[in-house]
Design a protein around this motif. Structure first.
Motif, PDB file in Angstrom:
ATOM      1  N   VAL A  60       0.836  -1.198   0.000  1.00  0.00           N
ATOM      2  CA  VAL A  60       0.000   0.000   0.000  1.00  0.00           C
ATOM      3  C   VAL A  60       0.872   1.250   0.000  1.00  0.00           C
ATOM      4  N   ALA A  61       1.929   1.254   0.789  1.00  0.00           N
ATOM      5  CA  ALA A  61       2.821   2.413   0.834  1.00  0.00           C
ATOM      6  C   ALA A  61       3.478   2.656  -0.520  1.00  0.00           C
ATOM      7  N   ILE A  62       3.856   1.604  -1.206  1.00  0.00           N
ATOM      8  CA  ILE A  62       4.438   1.758  -2.541  1.00  0.00           C
ATOM      9  C   ILE A  62       3.387   2.282  -3.518  1.00  0.00           C
ATOM     10  N   TYR A  63       2.175   1.736  -3.442  1.00  0.00           N
ATOM     11  CA  TYR A  63       1.109   2.182  -4.354  1.00  0.00           C
ATOM     12  C   TYR A  63       0.749   3.648  -4.134  1.00  0.00           C
ATOM     13  N   VAL A  64       0.750   4.075  -2.876  1.00  0.00           N
ATOM     14  CA  VAL A  64       0.362   5.454  -2.562  1.00  0.00           C
ATOM     15  C   VAL A  64       1.239   6.453  -3.312  1.00  0.00           C
ATOM     16  N   PHE A  65       2.517   6.192  -3.377  1.00  0.00           N
ATOM     17  CA  PHE A  65       3.417   7.135  -4.043  1.00  0.00           C
ATOM     18  C   PHE A  65       3.546   6.882  -5.539  1.00  0.00           C
ATOM     19  N   ALA A  66       3.014   5.771  -6.022  1.00  0.00           N
ATOM     20  CA  ALA A  66       3.058   5.498  -7.458  1.00  0.00           C
ATOM     21  C   ALA A  66       1.767   5.885  -8.163  1.00  0.00           C
ATOM     22  N   ALA A  67       0.712   6.128  -7.414  1.00  0.00           N
ATOM     23  CA  ALA A  67      -0.596   6.428  -8.012  1.00  0.00           C
ATOM     24  C   ALA A  67      -0.609   7.811  -8.640  1.00  0.00           C
ATOM     25  N   ARG A  68      -1.559   8.002  -9.520  1.00  0.00           N
ATOM     26  CA  ARG A  68      -1.661   9.240 -10.272  1.00  0.00           C
ATOM     27  C   ARG A  68      -2.167  10.404  -9.424  1.00  0.00           C
ATOM     28  N   SER A  69      -3.128  10.142  -8.546  1.00  0.00           N
ATOM     29  CA  SER A  69      -3.670  11.234  -7.730  1.00  0.00           C
ATOM     30  C   SER A  69      -3.925  10.743  -6.307  1.00  0.00           C
ATOM     31  N   ALA A  70      -3.852  11.669  -5.378  1.00  0.00           N
ATOM     32  CA  ALA A  70      -4.090  11.332  -3.977  1.00  0.00           C
ATOM     33  C   ALA A  70      -5.561  11.001  -3.735  1.00  0.00           C
ATOM     34  N   THR A  71      -6.443  11.605  -4.492  1.00  0.00           N
ATOM     35  CA  THR A  71      -7.868  11.312  -4.347  1.00  0.00           C
ATOM     36  C   THR A  71      -8.162   9.866  -4.699  1.00  0.00           C
ATOM     37  N   ARG A  72      -7.577   9.393  -5.767  1.00  0.00           N
ATOM     38  CA  ARG A  72      -7.754   8.005  -6.175  1.00  0.00           C
ATOM     39  C   ARG A  72      -7.212   7.051  -5.103  1.00  0.00           C
ATOM     40  N   VAL A  73      -6.113   7.413  -4.497  1.00  0.00           N
ATOM     41  CA  VAL A  73      -5.516   6.596  -3.434  1.00  0.00           C
ATOM     42  C   VAL A  73      -6.469   6.479  -2.254  1.00  0.00           C
ATOM     43  N   TRP A  74      -6.987   7.629  -1.794  1.00  0.00           N
ATOM     44  CA  TRP A  74      -7.883   7.616  -0.642  1.00  0.00           C
ATOM     45  C   TRP A  74      -9.163   6.850  -0.930  1.00  0.00           C
ATOM     46  N   LEU A  75      -9.716   6.990  -2.122  1.00  0.00           N
ATOM     47  CA  LEU A  75     -10.928   6.249  -2.467  1.00  0.00           C
ATOM     48  C   LEU A  75     -10.683   4.747  -2.473  1.00  0.00           C
ATOM     49  N   LEU A  76      -9.556   4.334  -3.006  1.00  0.00           N
ATOM     50  CA  LEU A  76      -9.236   2.912  -3.031  1.00  0.00           C
ATOM     51  C   LEU A  76      -8.999   2.374  -1.620  1.00  0.00           C
ATOM     52  N   ILE A  77      -8.295   3.125  -0.798  1.00  0.00           N
ATOM     53  CA  ILE A  77      -8.014   2.681   0.571  1.00  0.00           C
ATOM     54  C   ILE A  77      -9.312   2.539   1.364  1.00  0.00           C
ATOM     55  N   VAL A  78     -10.173   3.531   1.282  1.00  0.00           N
ATOM     56  CA  VAL A  78     -11.442   3.477   2.020  1.00  0.00           C
ATOM     57  C   VAL A  78     -12.320   2.340   1.498  1.00  0.00           C
ATOM     58  N   GLY A  79     -12.369   2.170   0.192  1.00  0.00           N
ATOM     59  CA  GLY A  79     -13.195   1.115  -0.391  1.00  0.00           C
ATOM     60  C   GLY A  79     -12.731  -0.280  -0.024  1.00  0.00           C
ATOM     61  N   VAL A  80     -11.447  -0.543  -0.162  1.00  0.00           N
ATOM     62  CA  VAL A  80     -10.911  -1.867   0.163  1.00  0.00           C
ATOM     63  C   VAL A  80     -11.057  -2.165   1.643  1.00  0.00           C
ATOM     64  N   THR A  81     -10.767  -1.174   2.484  1.00  0.00           N
ATOM     65  CA  THR A  81     -10.879  -1.369   3.927  1.00  0.00           C
ATOM     66  C   THR A  81     -12.325  -1.661   4.327  1.00  0.00           C
ATOM     67  N   ALA A  82     -13.255  -0.888   3.814  1.00  0.00           N
ATOM     68  CA  ALA A  82     -14.667  -1.103   4.154  1.00  0.00           C
ATOM     69  C   ALA A  82     -15.163  -2.460   3.678  1.00  0.00           C
ATOM     70  N   LEU A  83     -14.801  -2.830   2.471  1.00  0.00           N
ATOM     71  CA  LEU A  83     -15.249  -4.106   1.912  1.00  0.00           C
ATOM     72  C   LEU A  83     -14.713  -5.288   2.712  1.00  0.00           C
ATOM     73  N   LEU A  84     -13.415  -5.289   2.999  1.00  0.00           N
ATOM     74  CA  LEU A  84     -12.828  -6.413   3.720  1.00  0.00           C
ATOM     75  C   LEU A  84     -13.284  -6.472   5.174  1.00  0.00           C
ATOM     76  N   CYS A  85     -13.429  -5.318   5.816  1.00  0.00           N
ATOM     77  CA  CYS A  85     -13.907  -5.316   7.209  1.00  0.00           C
ATOM     78  C   CYS A  85     -15.350  -5.799   7.301  1.00  0.00           C
ATOM     79  N   LEU A  86     -16.187  -5.358   6.380  1.00  0.00           N
ATOM     80  CA  LEU A  86     -17.565  -5.845   6.378  1.00  0.00           C
ATOM     81  C   LEU A  86     -17.628  -7.346   6.132  1.00  0.00           C
ATOM     82  N   ALA A  87     -16.835  -7.842   5.219  1.00  0.00           N
ATOM     83  CA  ALA A  87     -16.823  -9.276   4.951  1.00  0.00           C
ATOM     84  C   ALA A  87     -16.328 -10.063   6.158  1.00  0.00           C
TER      85      ALA A  87
END
Length: 98
Positions: A60-87
């Protein structure tokens, strides 16, 4: 200080925060998910998922600095975290919840 330098500083600060806090959140979500759904004995599931969490946090730390925008990073982090925690927390077998 120019406007561009100020925006760049906020972008870097956002990415550092995403790498630290967001990486921890995703690593926790992966750990909880694997501790519930791996087909191993409970101690083995917990140890394996805890070891995997270090690799996930690094990825995740590597992806954060390789991604195109910080907004995209935050959306992906929140989405993956919510999905896996709910499951993990809404699993059908209540005695294996993390």
């Amino acid at each position: 200080m120019s406007r561009n330098a100020s925006i760049n500083r906020w972008n870097i600060a956002s990415r550092v925060l995403a790498a630290l806090v967001g990486g921890y959140a995703v690593a926790y979500a992966v750990t909880a998910f694997l501790a519930v759904y791996l087909p191993l004995t409970r101690p083995d599931r917990v140890v394996f998922s805890s070891l995997v969490s270090f690799a996930v946090w690094t990825a995740v730390a590597i992806y954060v600095f390789a991604a195109r925008s910080a907004t995209r990073v935050w959306l992906l982090i929140v989405g993956v975290t919510a999905l896996l925690c709910l499951a993990a927390f809404l699993s059908g077998d209540w005695r294996v919840r993390p």
